[in-house]
Design a protein around this motif. Structure first.
Motif, PDB file in Angstrom:
ATOM      1  N   TRP A  94       1.018  -1.269  -0.101  1.00 16.88           N
ATOM      2  CA  TRP A  94       0.106  -0.057   0.036  1.00 16.88           C
ATOM      3  C   TRP A  94       0.796   1.147   0.052  1.00 16.88           C
ATOM      4  CZ3 TRP A  94      -4.081  -1.475  -1.791  1.00 16.88           C
ATOM      5  CH2 TRP A  94      -4.624  -2.788  -1.366  1.00 16.88           C
ATOM      6  N   PHE A  95       1.922   1.211   0.491  1.00 19.14           N
ATOM      7  CA  PHE A  95       2.910   2.295   0.666  1.00 19.14           C
ATOM      8  C   PHE A  95       3.621   2.458  -0.806  1.00 19.14           C
ATOM      9  CE2 PHE A  95       7.247   4.444   1.832  1.00 19.14           C
ATOM     10  CZ  PHE A  95       6.337   5.566   2.253  1.00 19.14           C
ATOM     11  N   GLY A  96       3.567   1.364  -1.466  1.00 17.13           N
ATOM     12  CA  GLY A  96       3.845   1.475  -3.015  1.00 17.13           C
ATOM     13  C   GLY A  96       3.068   2.225  -3.763  1.00 17.13           C
ATOM     14  N   VAL A  97       1.725   1.844  -3.677  1.00 18.62           N
ATOM     15  CA  VAL A  97       0.602   2.514  -4.201  1.00 18.62           C
ATOM     16  C   VAL A  97       0.739   3.992  -4.138  1.00 18.62           C
ATOM     17  CG1 VAL A  97      -2.025   2.463  -4.460  1.00 18.62           C
ATOM     18  CG2 VAL A  97      -0.784   0.344  -4.137  1.00 18.62           C
ATOM     19  N   ALA A  98       0.744   4.398  -2.768  1.00 19.24           N
ATOM     20  CA  ALA A  98       0.542   5.897  -2.590  1.00 19.24           C
ATOM     21  C   ALA A  98       2.033   6.707  -3.227  1.00 19.24           C
ATOM     22  CB  ALA A  98       0.873   5.951  -0.946  1.00 19.24           C
ATOM     23  N   LEU A  99       3.147   5.808  -3.184  1.00 21.41           N
ATOM     24  CA  LEU A  99       4.123   6.420  -3.792  1.00 21.41           C
ATOM     25  C   LEU A  99       4.259   6.627  -5.324  1.00 21.41           C
ATOM     26  CD1 LEU A  99       7.123   5.019  -1.557  1.00 21.41           C
ATOM     27  CD2 LEU A  99       6.214   7.486  -1.483  1.00 21.41           C
ATOM     28  N   THR A 100       3.210   6.158  -6.055  1.00 19.58           N
ATOM     29  CA  THR A 100       3.234   6.008  -7.463  1.00 19.58           C
ATOM     30  C   THR A 100       2.982   7.688  -7.894  1.00 19.58           C
ATOM     31  OG1 THR A 100       0.574   5.688  -7.363  1.00 19.58           O
ATOM     32  CG2 THR A 100       2.243   3.816  -7.921  1.00 19.58           C
ATOM     33  N   ALA A 101       2.378   8.374  -6.840  1.00 25.55           N
ATOM     34  CA  ALA A 101       2.338   9.706  -7.186  1.00 25.55           C
ATOM     35  C   ALA A 101       3.716  10.263  -7.523  1.00 25.55           C
ATOM     36  CB  ALA A 101       1.676  10.485  -6.104  1.00 25.55           C
ATOM     37  N   LEU A 102       4.889   9.863  -6.876  1.00 26.01           N
ATOM     38  CA  LEU A 102       6.099  10.511  -7.187  1.00 26.01           C
ATOM     39  C   LEU A 102       6.792   9.767  -8.165  1.00 26.01           C
ATOM     40  CD1 LEU A 102       7.197  10.866  -3.542  1.00 26.01           C
ATOM     41  CD2 LEU A 102       7.178  12.627  -5.157  1.00 26.01           C
ATOM     42  N   MET A 103       5.953   8.694  -8.878  1.00 29.39           N
ATOM     43  CA  MET A 103       6.814   7.891 -10.037  1.00 29.39           C
ATOM     44  C   MET A 103       6.458   8.450 -11.410  1.00 29.39           C
ATOM     45  SD  MET A 103       6.084   4.213  -8.448  1.00 29.39           S
ATOM     46  CE  MET A 103       6.460   3.656  -7.016  1.00 29.39           C
ATOM     47  N   GLU A 104       7.095   7.868 -12.413  1.00 28.02           N
ATOM     48  CA  GLU A 104       6.869   8.343 -13.750  1.00 28.02           C
ATOM     49  C   GLU A 104       5.502   8.023 -14.083  1.00 28.02           C
ATOM     50  OE1 GLU A 104       7.856   7.420 -18.123  1.00 28.02           O
ATOM     51  OE2 GLU A 104       9.531   6.876 -16.626  1.00 28.02           O
ATOM     52  N   MET A 126      -4.738   7.833 -13.056  1.00 31.24           N
ATOM     53  CA  MET A 126      -3.747   7.004 -12.049  1.00 31.24           C
ATOM     54  C   MET A 126      -3.852   7.634 -10.561  1.00 31.24           C
ATOM     55  SD  MET A 126      -1.754   4.683 -13.664  1.00 31.24           S
ATOM     56  CE  MET A 126      -0.104   4.869 -12.554  1.00 31.24           C
ATOM     57  N   GLY A 127      -4.222   8.802 -10.225  1.00 32.03           N
ATOM     58  CA  GLY A 127      -4.537   9.303  -9.018  1.00 32.03           C
ATOM     59  C   GLY A 127      -5.803   8.960  -8.504  1.00 32.03           C
ATOM     60  N   ALA A 128      -6.805   8.980  -9.438  1.00 29.82           N
ATOM     61  CA  ALA A 128      -8.019   8.124  -8.993  1.00 29.82           C
ATOM     62  C   ALA A 128      -7.998   6.956  -8.740  1.00 29.82           C
ATOM     63  CB  ALA A 128      -9.262   8.445 -10.054  1.00 29.82           C
ATOM     64  N   ASP A 129      -7.218   6.244  -9.264  1.00 25.28           N
ATOM     65  CA  ASP A 129      -7.052   4.741  -9.128  1.00 25.28           C
ATOM     66  C   ASP A 129      -6.152   4.536  -7.780  1.00 25.28           C
ATOM     67  OD1 ASP A 129      -8.230   3.847 -11.415  1.00 25.28           O
ATOM     68  OD2 ASP A 129      -6.673   3.338 -12.527  1.00 25.28           O
ATOM     69  N   ALA A 130      -5.438   5.309  -7.489  1.00 22.15           N
ATOM     70  CA  ALA A 130      -4.445   5.003  -6.215  1.00 22.15           C
ATOM     71  C   ALA A 130      -5.232   5.346  -5.049  1.00 22.15           C
ATOM     72  CB  ALA A 130      -3.344   6.056  -6.203  1.00 22.15           C
ATOM     73  N   LEU A 131      -5.987   6.405  -5.088  1.00 23.39           N
ATOM     74  CA  LEU A 131      -6.797   6.994  -4.010  1.00 23.39           C
ATOM     75  C   LEU A 131      -8.167   5.790  -3.702  1.00 23.39           C
ATOM     76  CD1 LEU A 131      -7.378  10.707  -4.825  1.00 23.39           C
ATOM     77  CD2 LEU A 131      -6.047   9.598  -2.953  1.00 23.39           C
ATOM     78  N   GLN A 132      -8.465   5.114  -4.906  1.00 24.65           N
ATOM     79  CA  GLN A 132      -9.384   4.293  -4.750  1.00 24.65           C
ATOM     80  C   GLN A 132      -8.924   2.861  -4.005  1.00 24.65           C
ATOM     81  OE1 GLN A 132     -10.518   1.952  -8.381  1.00 24.65           O
ATOM     82  NE2 GLN A 132     -12.867   1.644  -7.574  1.00 24.65           N
TER      83      GLN A 132
END
Length: 122
Positions: free
Chosen positions: A25-35, A44-50
């Protein structure tokens, strides 16, 4: 003389698409900092929040992880509108309530910018 070489893994060098569906789950949250491809930022933002909203975590952990996404997702006003439209759909039911303050803050910032521009022109 002793010399060490360390590998460096920078989040911007990782592809968010590969981590958004993971079990960390931390990896999912950190996708905001990835490419993230420019045309997929809102999705991607909506999917991560979901995913975080539905994660089997405590309310506090879900809140902190969603705050990470909201703080670091590279969005502009247009992308925030797109995310908001996505979260209004049935697919993302329940996510908007958890992230209500984010949208209110974005709207208030937009209003403040408009007032500042009006003052400058006046």
């Amino acid at each position: 003389m002793v010399r060490f070489n360390y590998l460096y893994v920078g989040l911007p060098g990782l592809k968010a698409v590969e981590y958004i569906g993971g079990d960390n789950w931390f990896g999912v949250a950190l996708t905001a900092l990835m490419e993230i491809p420019k045309d997929q930022i809102a999705v991607m933002g909506a999917d991560a929040l979901q995913r975080i909203c539905a994660a089997p975590l405590s309310d506090q952990k879900r809140h902190l992880l969603s705050e990470c996404v909201k703080a670091y997702l590279p969005v502009n006003d247009d992308e925030i509108r797109k995310i908001r439209q996505l979260l209004d759909t049935e697919k993302y039911a329940g996510v908007q309530a958890m992230n209500k303050n984010w949208f209110q803050d974005a709207e208030e910032k937009g209003i403040e910018k408009g007032i500042e521009k009006g003052i400058e022109k006046g």
